[in-house]
Design an enzyme around this catalytic site. Structure first.
Site, PDB file in Angstrom:
ATOM      1  N   GLY A 252       9.041   1.683   8.599  1.00 28.61           N
ATOM      2  CA  GLY A 252       7.986   2.676   8.818  1.00 28.61           C
ATOM      3  C   GLY A 252       7.758   2.944  10.296  1.00 28.61           C
ATOM      4  O   GLY A 252       7.805   2.018  11.121  1.00 28.61           O
TER       5      GLY A 252
ATOM      6  N   HIS B 280       0.860  -1.190   0.000  1.00 24.81           N
ATOM      7  CA  HIS B 280       0.000   0.000   0.000  1.00 24.81           C
ATOM      8  C   HIS B 280       0.896   1.240   0.000  1.00 24.81           C
ATOM      9  O   HIS B 280       2.137   1.139  -0.057  1.00 24.81           O
ATOM     10  CB  HIS B 280      -0.950  -0.030   1.204  1.00 24.81           C
ATOM     11  CG  HIS B 280      -0.275  -0.281   2.507  1.00 24.81           C
ATOM     12  ND1 HIS B 280       0.581   0.619   3.090  1.00 24.81           N
ATOM     13  CD2 HIS B 280      -0.292  -1.362   3.333  1.00 24.81           C
ATOM     14  CE1 HIS B 280       1.028   0.134   4.221  1.00 24.81           C
ATOM     15  NE2 HIS B 280       0.527  -1.086   4.397  1.00 24.81           N
TER      16      HIS B 280
ATOM     17  N   HIS C  13       4.010   1.386   2.185  1.00 23.66           N
ATOM     18  CA  HIS C  13       5.185   0.696   1.637  1.00 23.66           C
ATOM     19  C   HIS C  13       5.841   1.520   0.517  1.00 23.66           C
ATOM     20  O   HIS C  13       7.062   1.628   0.457  1.00 23.66           O
ATOM     21  CB  HIS C  13       4.793  -0.672   1.063  1.00 23.66           C
ATOM     22  CG  HIS C  13       4.237  -1.640   2.060  1.00 23.66           C
ATOM     23  ND1 HIS C  13       2.943  -2.093   2.021  1.00 23.66           N
ATOM     24  CD2 HIS C  13       4.810  -2.261   3.130  1.00 23.66           C
ATOM     25  CE1 HIS C  13       2.741  -2.950   2.999  1.00 23.66           C
ATOM     26  NE2 HIS C  13       3.841  -3.073   3.706  1.00 23.66           N
TER      27      HIS C  13
HETATM   28  P1  AMP Z   1       4.647  -4.988   6.700  1.00 27.66           P
HETATM   29  O1  AMP Z   1       4.474  -5.380   5.268  1.00 27.66           O
HETATM   30  O2  AMP Z   1       3.363  -4.643   7.371  1.00 27.66           O
HETATM   31  O3  AMP Z   1       5.495  -5.965   7.463  1.00 27.66           O
HETATM   32  O4  AMP Z   1       5.468  -3.622   6.704  1.00 27.66           O
HETATM   33  C1  AMP Z   1       6.687  -3.491   6.029  1.00 27.66           C
HETATM   34  C2  AMP Z   1       7.287  -2.149   6.362  1.00 27.66           C
HETATM   35  O5  AMP Z   1       6.391  -1.118   5.947  1.00 27.66           O
HETATM   36  C3  AMP Z   1       7.521  -1.938   7.877  1.00 27.66           C
HETATM   37  O6  AMP Z   1       8.748  -1.263   8.076  1.00 27.66           O
HETATM   38  C4  AMP Z   1       6.348  -1.082   8.281  1.00 27.66           C
HETATM   39  O7  AMP Z   1       6.598  -0.265   9.402  1.00 27.66           O
HETATM   40  C5  AMP Z   1       6.147  -0.238   7.026  1.00 27.66           C
HETATM   41  N1  AMP Z   1       4.776   0.278   6.999  1.00 27.66           N
HETATM   42  C6  AMP Z   1       3.637  -0.443   7.166  1.00 27.66           C
HETATM   43  N2  AMP Z   1       2.569   0.382   7.167  1.00 27.66           N
HETATM   44  C7  AMP Z   1       3.052   1.632   7.000  1.00 27.66           C
HETATM   45  C8  AMP Z   1       2.452   2.928   6.924  1.00 27.66           C
HETATM   46  N3  AMP Z   1       1.136   3.091   7.034  1.00 27.66           N
HETATM   47  N4  AMP Z   1       3.251   4.003   6.741  1.00 27.66           N
HETATM   48  C9  AMP Z   1       4.604   3.856   6.641  1.00 27.66           C
HETATM   49  N5  AMP Z   1       5.225   2.664   6.711  1.00 27.66           N
HETATM   50  C10 AMP Z   1       4.465   1.563   6.887  1.00 27.66           C
END
Ligand code: AMP
Length: 290
Positions: free
Chosen positions: A147, A34, A37
């Protein structure tokens, strides 16, 4: 853009770029990408020559009864998002490439992992620390982009990188939000439209805590928690608040006397909305009250 499935192949690619003096960044994800990412990918592309996005739904960080099998996956959609964001390589290993048979090694970060999320998801951060160690050793990035949305994960990985002497620099990017303030998350897809609209309360209560600390000069976190509980009871009594904590942003310890505290304050929460577990936080600078 190339898709790499094997650890040895991504190691060779990384060695090549290091050898010719090009900076390579890693953006680790679990896919179903999204705008949160993509903000990481774009920043990484801006600051590095080569960007690797890993897409791997890590079984080791899901507890029993959590949503590993249900976690949303759509590789083709992710592929196009990465391509549009200027990503150079997607590292997308299969489960048995990342965790080979008779895998006996885990990475345990103590103390900081037992707080906040750790109380509700025992073992979660061991899964995270282990997979990120594997990713760092596979991709060998100069810079790692994470993030702010996952504040405790960042604190844990920052410690791990220091403690294990990795020479990777960690860069934390701001949380991307929906129009109503809800932090973007792959799991938001599980929310009903009604619940999704009502999640605006979560960002509201985070900001309400910040306002009480900075403007009302409230010294005691319990006063804030009581006020927050009242707001939730009025607006979303069916949401289950698992925690709402006011801590420092390094050790994640509760701040006992806010008036004495100087530094980065982290307000973080976890809540269940219609069965979907959501986490969010805000971080801000505070100076000692005069
Ligand atoms: P995930 O796919 O949920 O494991 O997240 C992968 C990376 O994307 C992690 O470093 C998260 O902190 C970051 N991330 C997830 N959601 C967001 C968001 N809404 N804004 C910024 N970074 C994000």
């Amino acid at each position: 853009m190339k898709v790499i499935k094997e650890i040895s192949a991504i190691q060779d690619i990384s060695d090549y770029y290091r050898c010719i003096g090009k900076k390579l960044a890693l953006v680790p994800t679990m896919g179903f990408l999204h705008a949160g990412h993509t903000s990481l990918m774009l920043r990484a592309k801006d600051e590095n020559e080569i960007v690797v996005v890993s897409i791997f739904v890590n079984p080791a960080q899901f507890g029993a009864g959590e949503d590993f099998t249900k976690y949303p996956r759509d590789f083709l959609r992710d592929y196009h998002i990465c391509e549009k964001s200027g990503v150079d390589y997607i590292f997308n290993p299969e489960g048995d490439e990342m965790y080979k048979k008779n895998n006996y090694t885990s990475v345990i970060v103590s103390n900081i992992t037992e707080k906040l999320e750790g109380k509700f998801r025992p073992g979660h951060f061991t899964g995270v620390a282990t997979v990120v160690t594997k990713l760092l050793n596979a991709v060998k990035p100069v810079n790692l982009y994470l993030g702010q949305k996952d504040a405790q994960q960042n604190a844990v990985l920052k410690k791990m990188i220091q403690d294990l002497n990795y020479d990777t620099k960690l860069i934390v990017c701001e949380t991307m939000r929906e129009d109503n303030g809800l932090a973007m998350s792959s799991r938001n897809t599980f929310l009903s439209p009604e619940d999704k609209a009502r999640t605006s309360v979560l960002y509201f209560i985070l900001n309400e805590g910040k306002r009480m600390i900075l403007e009302e000069k409230i010294n005691d976190a319990n006063t804030i928690k009581k006020h927050i509980a009242k707001i939730l009871k009025e607006h979303t009594p069916d949401f289950e608040l698992q925690y709402y904590e006011v801590t420092d942003n390094t050790e994640l310890d509760p701040i006992i006397n806010l008036s004495e505290f100087e530094g980065e304050v982290l307000i973080s929460l976890a809540a269940k909305a219609g069965g979907t577990r959501l986490i969010d936080n805000i971080v801000f600078q505070k100076y000692r009250n005069e």
